[in-house]
Design an enzyme around this catalytic site. Structure first.
Site, PDB file in Angstrom:
ATOM      1  N   ILE A 232      -0.662   9.400   8.316  1.00 41.10           N
ATOM      2  CA  ILE A 232      -1.431   8.516   9.193  1.00 41.10           C
ATOM      3  C   ILE A 232      -1.044   7.062   8.933  1.00 41.10           C
ATOM      4  O   ILE A 232      -0.515   6.707   7.870  1.00 41.10           O
ATOM      5  CB  ILE A 232      -2.945   8.702   9.001  1.00 41.10           C
ATOM      6  CG1 ILE A 232      -3.367   8.355   7.560  1.00 41.10           C
ATOM      7  CG2 ILE A 232      -3.361  10.120   9.366  1.00 41.10           C
ATOM      8  CD1 ILE A 232      -4.884   8.380   7.330  1.00 41.10           C
TER       9      ILE A 232
ATOM     10  N   ASP B 152       0.864  -1.186   0.000  1.00 42.19           N
ATOM     11  CA  ASP B 152       0.000   0.000   0.000  1.00 42.19           C
ATOM     12  C   ASP B 152       0.899   1.234   0.000  1.00 42.19           C
ATOM     13  O   ASP B 152       1.333   1.703   1.045  1.00 42.19           O
ATOM     14  CB  ASP B 152      -0.912   0.012   1.222  1.00 42.19           C
ATOM     15  CG  ASP B 152      -1.910   1.175   1.190  1.00 42.19           C
ATOM     16  OD1 ASP B 152      -1.721   2.109   0.392  1.00 42.19           O
ATOM     17  OD2 ASP B 152      -2.878   1.140   1.977  1.00 42.19           O
TER      18      ASP B 152
END
Length: 284
Positions: free
Chosen positions: A205, A185
């Site tokens: 994040i 990712d």
């Protein structure tokens, strides 16, 4: 943000994915596995065992493909919900194929966002099912196109009348997202401070699926003796963001011999970050 709704109902071409024990170990490290407690997930001399939540990795690029085909801005994309069902334990290496489909896009209203629901089915070289995933992704700022609002979030499964049966507290590292992203990712929202600010965050994040992996590990440790063979399914709702370096508290309640409900909180901000969550186990 105008969405390309023609994507809905169209299956992707089969997307192959080959992994080895190295990928399984890298994933385990990315979701916080420790050598002193979980060596079986980290050392090829012992297999290694594969964490069940690794099942989100082989099919992840199909989710990215659908999200991009919709015309989504990656800076505004966050995970909403996740469900993963395993049909059998994951081997330490395999060649798999995934076909995915956007089965719905819901309009949460102007100034809010849209939710895309993607179903991914993954099979082995013989065409036998290995696992299924349902990803729900929230596209911030993409609402207002006149679509159906979709179902409301389910009520929490947490038993309000009693304290957790088990609780595990674990601190993520400042580099946690940079390590987890090596499992596939690569959204810069999780690595690039400037890109994170474009998305409305003051710093990168943690991936929702990284928090998902931490919580899954905690339940496996508490209720199945770190043995992934007992794992059947997991479902969660991502209710807030986690920043690398924060401390996660997973609270768990045993509902039956085969069902564990749980939630995950950030200790420093006293924020629930995973809710409406449950893991189904096979009986011993």
């Amino acid at each position: 943000m105008a969405l390309n709704l023609d994507v809905v109902g169209r299956k992707t071409d089969p997307i192959p994915f080959r992994y080895t024990w190295r990928d399984a170990v890298l994933y385990a490290l990315g979701v916080g596995a420790k050598a002193d407690r979980e060596l079986d997930f980290l050392y090829d001399g012992r297999g290694p065992r594969v964490l069940p939540t690794f099942a989100v990795v082989p099919c992840f690029q199909s989710l990215v493909q659908i999200t991009l085909n919709l015309g989504a801005n990656l800076a505004m994309v966050v995970h909403g919900e996740q469900k993963t069902i395993l049909h059998r334990p994951l081997p330490s290496e395999a060649t798999l194929t995934t076909v995915s489909e956007a089965i719905a896009v819901y309009d949460k209203g102007p100034g809010k966002g849209a939710v895309v629901v993607v179903e991914a089915k993954t099979v082995d070289e013989r065409g036998a099912p290995v696992f299924d995933n349902v990803f729900s992704v929230f596209l911030r700022g993409a609402g207002g196109f006149g679509g159906a609002r979709g179902p409301e979030a389910p009520r929490s499964e947490i038993p309000s009348e009693r304290a957790p049966d088990f609780e595990i507290t674990e601190t993520t590292t400042p580099e946690q997202a940079l390590l987890y992203r090596l499992s596939g990712d690569y959204n810069p929202l999780h690595a690039d401070p400037g890109f994170a600010r474009l998305g409305g965050f003051d710093r990168p994040i943690l991936h929702g699926l990284c928090t998902f992996g931490f919580a899954g590990r905690h339940v496996i440790k508490a209720f199945s003796k770190n043995d992934p063979r007992y794992f059947k399914s997991i479902k969660v709702r991502f209710s807030d963001s986690v920043f690398p370096g924060e401390t996660l508290i997973t609270e768990m309640w045993k509902e039956s011999d085969t069902k564990i409900v749980f939630r995950c909180k950030v200790k420093e901000r006293d924020k629930v970050v995973i809710s409406n969550a449950a893991i189904e186990l096979y009986k011993e």
